[in-house]
Write a protein that holds these residues in place. Sequence first.
Motif, PDB file in Angstrom:
ATOM      1  N   PHE A 220       0.831  -1.192   0.000  1.00 26.18           N
ATOM      2  CA  PHE A 220       0.000   0.000   0.000  1.00 26.18           C
ATOM      3  C   PHE A 220       0.869   1.248   0.000  1.00 26.18           C
ATOM      4  O   PHE A 220       1.961   1.264   0.577  1.00 26.18           O
ATOM      5  N   PRO A 221       0.399   2.331  -0.622  1.00 22.68           N
ATOM      6  CA  PRO A 221       1.113   3.612  -0.531  1.00 22.68           C
ATOM      7  C   PRO A 221       1.258   4.016   0.930  1.00 22.68           C
ATOM      8  O   PRO A 221       0.436   3.640   1.781  1.00 22.68           O
ATOM      9  N   PRO A 222       2.306   4.785   1.284  1.00 20.38           N
ATOM     10  CA  PRO A 222       2.561   5.112   2.695  1.00 20.38           C
ATOM     11  C   PRO A 222       1.469   5.933   3.366  1.00 20.38           C
ATOM     12  O   PRO A 222       1.376   5.928   4.591  1.00 20.38           O
ATOM     13  N   ASP A 223       0.631   6.632   2.595  1.00 20.41           N
ATOM     14  CA  ASP A 223      -0.419   7.433   3.225  1.00 20.41           C
ATOM     15  C   ASP A 223      -1.694   6.641   3.481  1.00 20.41           C
ATOM     16  O   ASP A 223      -2.679   7.179   3.995  1.00 20.41           O
ATOM     17  N   ASP A 227      -5.022  -1.914   8.687  1.00 18.84           N
ATOM     18  CA  ASP A 227      -4.993  -2.853   9.803  1.00 18.84           C
ATOM     19  C   ASP A 227      -5.546  -4.170   9.284  1.00 18.84           C
ATOM     20  O   ASP A 227      -6.764  -4.348   9.151  1.00 18.84           O
ATOM     21  N   LEU A 228      -4.640  -5.091   8.969  1.00 15.38           N
ATOM     22  CA  LEU A 228      -5.036  -6.376   8.411  1.00 15.38           C
ATOM     23  C   LEU A 228      -5.317  -7.407   9.484  1.00 15.38           C
ATOM     24  O   LEU A 228      -5.618  -8.562   9.176  1.00 15.38           O
ATOM     25  N   THR A 229      -5.240  -7.005  10.764  1.00 12.12           N
ATOM     26  CA  THR A 229      -5.488  -7.939  11.868  1.00 12.12           C
ATOM     27  C   THR A 229      -6.915  -7.841  12.383  1.00 12.12           C
ATOM     28  O   THR A 229      -7.303  -8.620  13.252  1.00 12.12           O
ATOM     29  N   ARG A 230      -7.687  -6.898  11.880  1.00 12.32           N
ATOM     30  CA  ARG A 230      -9.069  -6.746  12.332  1.00 12.32           C
ATOM     31  C   ARG A 230      -9.912  -7.932  11.865  1.00 12.32           C
ATOM     32  O   ARG A 230      -9.555  -8.655  10.942  1.00 12.32           O
ATOM     33  N   ARG A 231     -11.069  -8.112  12.509  1.00 11.00           N
ATOM     34  CA  ARG A 231     -11.978  -9.181  12.089  1.00 11.00           C
ATOM     35  C   ARG A 231     -12.333  -9.028  10.605  1.00 11.00           C
ATOM     36  O   ARG A 231     -12.377  -9.995   9.856  1.00 11.00           O
ATOM     37  N   THR A 232     -12.611  -7.779  10.199  1.00  7.44           N
ATOM     38  CA  THR A 232     -12.691  -7.449   8.778  1.00  7.44           C
ATOM     39  C   THR A 232     -11.498  -6.570   8.470  1.00  7.44           C
ATOM     40  O   THR A 232     -11.484  -5.389   8.831  1.00  7.44           O
ATOM     41  N   PRO A 233     -10.445  -7.115   7.852  1.00  2.35           N
ATOM     42  CA  PRO A 233      -9.261  -6.300   7.540  1.00  2.35           C
ATOM     43  C   PRO A 233      -9.676  -5.025   6.803  1.00  2.35           C
ATOM     44  O   PRO A 233     -10.499  -5.077   5.883  1.00  2.35           O
ATOM     45  N   SER A 234      -9.116  -3.891   7.217  1.00  2.00           N
ATOM     46  CA  SER A 234      -9.628  -2.603   6.748  1.00  2.00           C
ATOM     47  C   SER A 234      -8.509  -1.643   6.395  1.00  2.00           C
ATOM     48  O   SER A 234      -7.409  -1.719   6.936  1.00  2.00           O
ATOM     49  N   LEU A 235      -8.854  -0.701   5.500  1.00  2.00           N
ATOM     50  CA  LEU A 235      -7.938   0.360   5.093  1.00  2.00           C
ATOM     51  C   LEU A 235      -8.684   1.681   5.081  1.00  2.00           C
ATOM     52  O   LEU A 235      -9.911   1.713   5.037  1.00  2.00           O
ATOM     53  N   ILE A 236      -7.906   2.765   5.102  1.00  2.93           N
ATOM     54  CA  ILE A 236      -8.451   4.085   4.801  1.00  2.93           C
ATOM     55  C   ILE A 236      -7.582   4.695   3.712  1.00  2.93           C
ATOM     56  O   ILE A 236      -6.361   4.792   3.862  1.00  2.93           O
ATOM     57  N   ILE A 237      -8.226   5.062   2.603  1.00  4.92           N
ATOM     58  CA  ILE A 237      -7.538   5.663   1.464  1.00  4.92           C
ATOM     59  C   ILE A 237      -7.749   7.170   1.510  1.00  4.92           C
ATOM     60  O   ILE A 237      -8.887   7.633   1.405  1.00  4.92           O
ATOM     61  N   PRO A 238      -6.691   7.973   1.669  1.00  4.73           N
ATOM     62  CA  PRO A 238      -6.861   9.432   1.639  1.00  4.73           C
ATOM     63  C   PRO A 238      -7.090   9.920   0.207  1.00  4.73           C
ATOM     64  O   PRO A 238      -6.568   9.349  -0.753  1.00  4.73           O
ATOM     65  N   ASP A 239      -7.890  10.968   0.075  1.00  4.55           N
ATOM     66  CA  ASP A 239      -8.114  11.631  -1.210  1.00  4.55           C
ATOM     67  C   ASP A 239      -8.388  10.615  -2.318  1.00  4.55           C
ATOM     68  O   ASP A 239      -7.702  10.588  -3.338  1.00  4.55           O
ATOM     69  N   PRO A 240      -9.396   9.744  -2.150  1.00  2.00           N
ATOM     70  CA  PRO A 240      -9.591   8.637  -3.103  1.00  2.00           C
ATOM     71  C   PRO A 240      -9.980   9.081  -4.501  1.00  2.00           C
ATOM     72  O   PRO A 240      -9.820   8.318  -5.459  1.00  2.00           O
ATOM     73  N   ASP A 241     -10.512  10.297  -4.646  1.00  2.56           N
ATOM     74  CA  ASP A 241     -10.952  10.766  -5.963  1.00  2.56           C
ATOM     75  C   ASP A 241      -9.919  11.668  -6.626  1.00  2.56           C
ATOM     76  O   ASP A 241     -10.196  12.285  -7.659  1.00  2.56           O
ATOM     77  N   LEU A 248      -4.335   3.687  -8.704  1.00  8.41           N
ATOM     78  CA  LEU A 248      -3.358   3.297  -7.687  1.00  8.41           C
ATOM     79  C   LEU A 248      -3.960   2.293  -6.716  1.00  8.41           C
ATOM     80  O   LEU A 248      -3.346   1.274  -6.369  1.00  8.41           O
ATOM     81  N   VAL A 249      -5.187   2.565  -6.285  1.00  7.89           N
ATOM     82  CA  VAL A 249      -5.885   1.663  -5.352  1.00  7.89           C
ATOM     83  C   VAL A 249      -6.147   0.313  -6.014  1.00  7.89           C
ATOM     84  O   VAL A 249      -5.930  -0.747  -5.414  1.00  7.89           O
ATOM     85  N   ASP A 250      -6.598   0.354  -7.273  1.00 10.47           N
ATOM     86  CA  ASP A 250      -6.886  -0.896  -7.980  1.00 10.47           C
ATOM     87  C   ASP A 250      -5.634  -1.760  -8.121  1.00 10.47           C
ATOM     88  O   ASP A 250      -5.694  -2.980  -7.967  1.00 10.47           O
ATOM     89  N   ARG A 251      -4.499  -1.124  -8.413  1.00  9.65           N
ATOM     90  CA  ARG A 251      -3.253  -1.888  -8.537  1.00  9.65           C
ATOM     91  C   ARG A 251      -2.852  -2.512  -7.207  1.00  9.65           C
ATOM     92  O   ARG A 251      -2.428  -3.659  -7.138  1.00  9.65           O
ATOM     93  N   ALA A 252      -2.972  -1.724  -6.127  1.00 16.28           N
ATOM     94  CA  ALA A 252      -2.571  -2.219  -4.807  1.00 16.28           C
ATOM     95  C   ALA A 252      -3.448  -3.384  -4.349  1.00 16.28           C
ATOM     96  O   ALA A 252      -2.979  -4.286  -3.651  1.00 16.28           O
TER      97      ALA A 252
END
Length: 425
Positions: A220-223, A227-241, A248-252
């Motif tokens: 994942f990009p550094p920004d 948290d892949l240890t959660r019951r539902t592994p989760s991310l937050i993508i800044p400035d997604p649009d 970038l998100v699709d590639r990752a």
Amino acid sequence: MADEGSTAYGRPWADIPRELADHMRPHLDEVADDMIQEIQTRVREYDRPGDGSYSSTLRTAVERVLHYFVDRVADPGHDPSPVTDFFRAIGRGEAGEGRSLDAMQTAMRVGGMVAWRRITAGADALQASPRMLGSVGEVLMQFQDELAAAAAEGYSQAKAAVAGEMQRRRKRLLDLLFADPPAAPEAIADLAAAAHWPVPRTVAAVALGRHHQDARHPAFPPDVLADLTRRTPSLIIPDPDGPGRAKLVDRALAGTLAVVGPTVPVIEAARSIQWARKTLGLVQRGVIDTEGEVIRSVEHMSTLILFQDEELITSLADLRLAPLAHLRSSQQDRLAETLLAWLQSGRNANEVAMRLHVHPQTVRYRLRQLEELFGDQLLDPDLRFDLEIVLRARALLAEGAGEHIVSPAREVVGDSGEVVSFRRT
């Protein structure tokens, strides 16, 4: 067999005469001065004329190294831990200051060069044999390697500790952003600063399928907060649009079961992850087709609305599809499919035939059956709207039937005593 003074490198320490230490000790202060001067001349980072404390630290390090070296010449079994611990601490300090080990390693090489110069200069007075000089040179290089390894170990330990602490802060920040009700903007800003995460204007949350835990971890990009240890592994993508962010998100996330929630202001991140999780649940049940690509909740909003309250829509289905209750399951399926196609095609029988790939006469026969079953209900726009809602939900569940259905079908008993299933079984 090696004696007590032998090391993993062989016998070089043991091959040096013990009395050489007595010849070295009187000259240690002079050698230290030469080393410090040469280091400060050749290594710019160590030339700090206005910094007395730094010069004092440099002298302490040089003197410790020299005294330990001589002590080990006198006794090859001399305990190395004080000097190696000292260099581990130096390595940790360099990491803590955000510097690399390059300057320190250069200084060590310069110091070793000065030491070798002084040793060879006194070789004639000591009547040193070529073999003895070779052994001294070997232990000098070995000694430098030991100190460099200790510094590198301390450096790595400090870097790992910093990275671990930063990761813990980022996980706490993710928890704070997902809090419901939302956390105060000030609390988010404070923890974001501690986690070195610039607060963006908007974010999108991502929910990952559990099978991701056994797969490779995407880069994942550094920004991106992850948290892949959660019951539902989760991310937050800044400035997604932002420009190029979607690609970038699709590639990752390529090759990963991933659902991107809607773009929201930072303080509404909890809403984005809620919709991402709901969408992921429908994907895992087969209601929403993945097609092997990253899924975006905003592209499935009508389906999400349909399944926002399944008990409510099931109750509506029980009510509106009651006329089918006395039919066999296969008849229910055929008539429900025909009725949905009729509602979606503007009540055009020929278009229904094309949609269902059946003969128009077959469609007309089924439509007559539906008119007999539903009567005037099919003339009421509000009732037709209700029917389309429940039939769409029924069709989506039918598409995800079989191994994808993870919860049992809701069944009710009709007036005839037969079971009517909202979900296809």
